[in-house]
Design an enzyme around this catalytic site. Structure first.
Site, PDB file in Angstrom:
ATOM      1  N   SER A   1       0.809  -1.206   0.000  1.00 52.61           N
ATOM      2  CA  SER A   1       0.000   0.000   0.000  1.00 52.61           C
ATOM      3  C   SER A   1       0.851   1.269   0.000  1.00 52.61           C
ATOM      4  O   SER A   1       1.615   1.510  -0.920  1.00 52.61           O
ATOM      5  CB  SER A   1      -0.960  -0.043   1.191  1.00 52.61           C
ATOM      6  OG  SER A   1      -1.911   0.972   1.130  1.00 52.61           O
TER       7      SER A   1
ATOM      8  N   ASP B   1      -5.816   1.994  -3.780  1.00 52.95           N
ATOM      9  CA  ASP B   1      -7.109   1.707  -3.150  1.00 52.95           C
ATOM     10  C   ASP B   1      -7.585   2.870  -2.281  1.00 52.95           C
ATOM     11  O   ASP B   1      -8.642   2.802  -1.665  1.00 52.95           O
ATOM     12  CB  ASP B   1      -7.073   0.414  -2.338  1.00 52.95           C
ATOM     13  CG  ASP B   1      -6.120   0.440  -1.162  1.00 52.95           C
ATOM     14  OD1 ASP B   1      -5.360   1.424  -1.009  1.00 52.95           O
ATOM     15  OD2 ASP B   1      -6.119  -0.530  -0.378  1.00 52.95           O
TER      16      ASP B   1
END
Length: 454
Positions: free
Chosen positions: A103, A249
């Site tokens: 991430s 995301d």
């Protein structure tokens, strides 16, 4: 939190904590658990995507080896966002999906996220079952496939990004002629998809930090390092800037004056618009305990229910599915639109906000005025594994936190929680005075650290 799995999959330093051997073991356990209901005699099908980290291919190959050894077929999606894996698992009818990403973390970290059928993240019980297989506590018959039953590899990287971008474009329809937008791709997964997703929106789109080299992902760019995007928006007279993180995301934005619009404000913008158009189920929004006090005041003023969960978009989604809610997310920029996606999607969130701008004729700055943000301060306390273990159910720490909250009173709040992805304890406070709460969290972090070392 389990032995291997945190709040968002398995994380660690690549080739140190997260090794090829561990990745292979995860692949084998994943095939055993996620494809166990396949009764038609065909090979289970598992999709694998990754972000741009230099360790991604090593881990991809190791996971693939584990999957293939159990008889699962592997479909390589290449560099692609995390939500793309979730979406394509469902679209392609896969049994499971794997995303290799850490991430927003630096390049030398990596992680493994898993999705089951339909593109949903795994439950705690499923992760516990996988850990039991990996540790040998649970024996699975036929875990190693016979030579004639071993899986095959299929390269679908040429189509995956296009299919995902086409789906996102089908979710909204709008045009923003005359608008100039800067996109920060974080040298990550959005580098492979952003231009495809936003090419037809009618605006002048400039794509920054979209030249990954394996080492520059999230390096002074992306949604957690938004200063350079802010400076670009101001210098180049952009109407707004949009920043994604390494696996795309989540997103945060910058308005034309350089003000940062975080996940709370983006959720507020979408919640108000969806309510006005009858699209917000039960007029409810799911957020986490980390959402700003200003969001809860906004919700109260708008007649919205703010349903609160612990931190982690998986828990937000669980509540949304339980209640049938249509909108939820986190202050960090993970936002879930359940009618379109099974997980947070930064590019979908950006499309939704741009569509609201087009529909209302308002600038991002005007839309973001829907809520005020209370000053917030946070300190990250670095802890060892032993100190982290001493934190849980620690009476001294709990008493100290409660005492500090009582001193702060109704003018603010304190939240202390361990990170689910890093060896940190996060100390956060909100209140009316920035200097006061900054001093408070610094003192609290130091004192909690002393208590855990004692």
């Amino acid at each position: 939190m389990g032995k291997y799995f945190g709040t968002d999959g398995v994380r660690g330093k690549a080739n140190e904590d997260l090794t090829a051997e561990l990745a292979l073991s995860i692949g084998r356990a994943a095939a055993a658990v996620l494809a166990e209901n396949r009764t038609d005699g065909k090979h289970p099908k598992v999709a694998i995507g990754r972000d741009t980290r230099c360790s991604g291919e090593m881990l991809e190959n190791a996971i693939a080896a584990g999957l293939l050894s159990t008889g699962a077929d592997v479909y390589r999606l290449g560099v692609i966002p995390t939500p793309a894996v979730a979406r394509l698992v469902s679209q392609y009818g896969m049994d499971a999906g794997v995303m290799i990403s850490a991430s927003h973390n630096p390049y030398d970290d990596n992680g493994i996220k898993l999705f089951g059928r339909g593109g949903y993240k795994l439950s705690d019980s499923t992760e516990e079952e996988m850990e039991a297989i990996m540790d040998g506590r649970l024996q699975v018959e036929g875990l190693t496939a016979a030579p004639e039953r071993m899986g095959k590899v299929f390269d679908w990287s040429g189509r995956a990004a296009d299919d995902y971008a086409e789906y996102l474009r089908s979710c909204v329809s709008f045009r923003l002629p005359g608008c100039k937008i800067a996109f920060d791709c974080a040298n990550g997964s959005a580098s492979a998809t952003a231009a495809k997703v936003f090419r037809d929106c009618g605006a002048e789109c400039v794509f920054l930090y979209d030249r990954p080299d394996g080492f520059n992902i999230n390096a002074e760019c992306g949604s957690t390092h938004i200063q350079n995007l802010k400076e670009y928006v101001l210098k180049e007279n952009c109407d707004l800037g949009i920043a994604f993180d390494g696996d795309a995301d989540r997103c945060n934005m910058v308005d034309r004056d350089g003000q940062i619009i975080d996940g709370d404000k983006l959720i507020a913008i979408c919640a108000q618009h969806m309510k006005q158009h009858g699209l917000l189920k039960d007029n409810a929004v799911v957020v986490t305990v980390m959402s700003n006090l200003g969001f809860f005041k906004f919700a109260q003023e708008e007649g919205l229910k703010a349903d609160t969960t612990k931190v982690g978009d998986r828990y937000v989604l669980e509540r949304m599915l339980e209640k049938g809610y249509t909108l939820g997310g986190e202050a960090s920029g993970h936002i879930i639109f359940s009618q379109h996606m099974t997980t947070g999607d930064g590019q979908l969130s950006a499309l939704q906000v741009l569509a609201i701008m087009a529909d209302t004729g308002k600038s991002l700055k005007a839309l973001a005025s829907v809520m005020d943000v209370y000053p917030q301060a946070m300190e990250n306390l670095q802890v060892t594994k032993e100190e982290r273990a001493k934190y849980d159910n620690n009476a001294q720490v709990e008493t100290y936190i409660r005492e500090q909250q009582e001193l702060l009173g109704s003018n603010g709040r304190i939240l202390v929680r361990p990170s689910g992805t890093e060896s940190l304890i996060r100390v956060m406070a909100e209140g009316k005075d920035q200097d006061e709460i900054q001093q408070l969290v610094e003192e609290m972090a130091q004192h909690i650290g002393e208590l855990l070392k004692a």
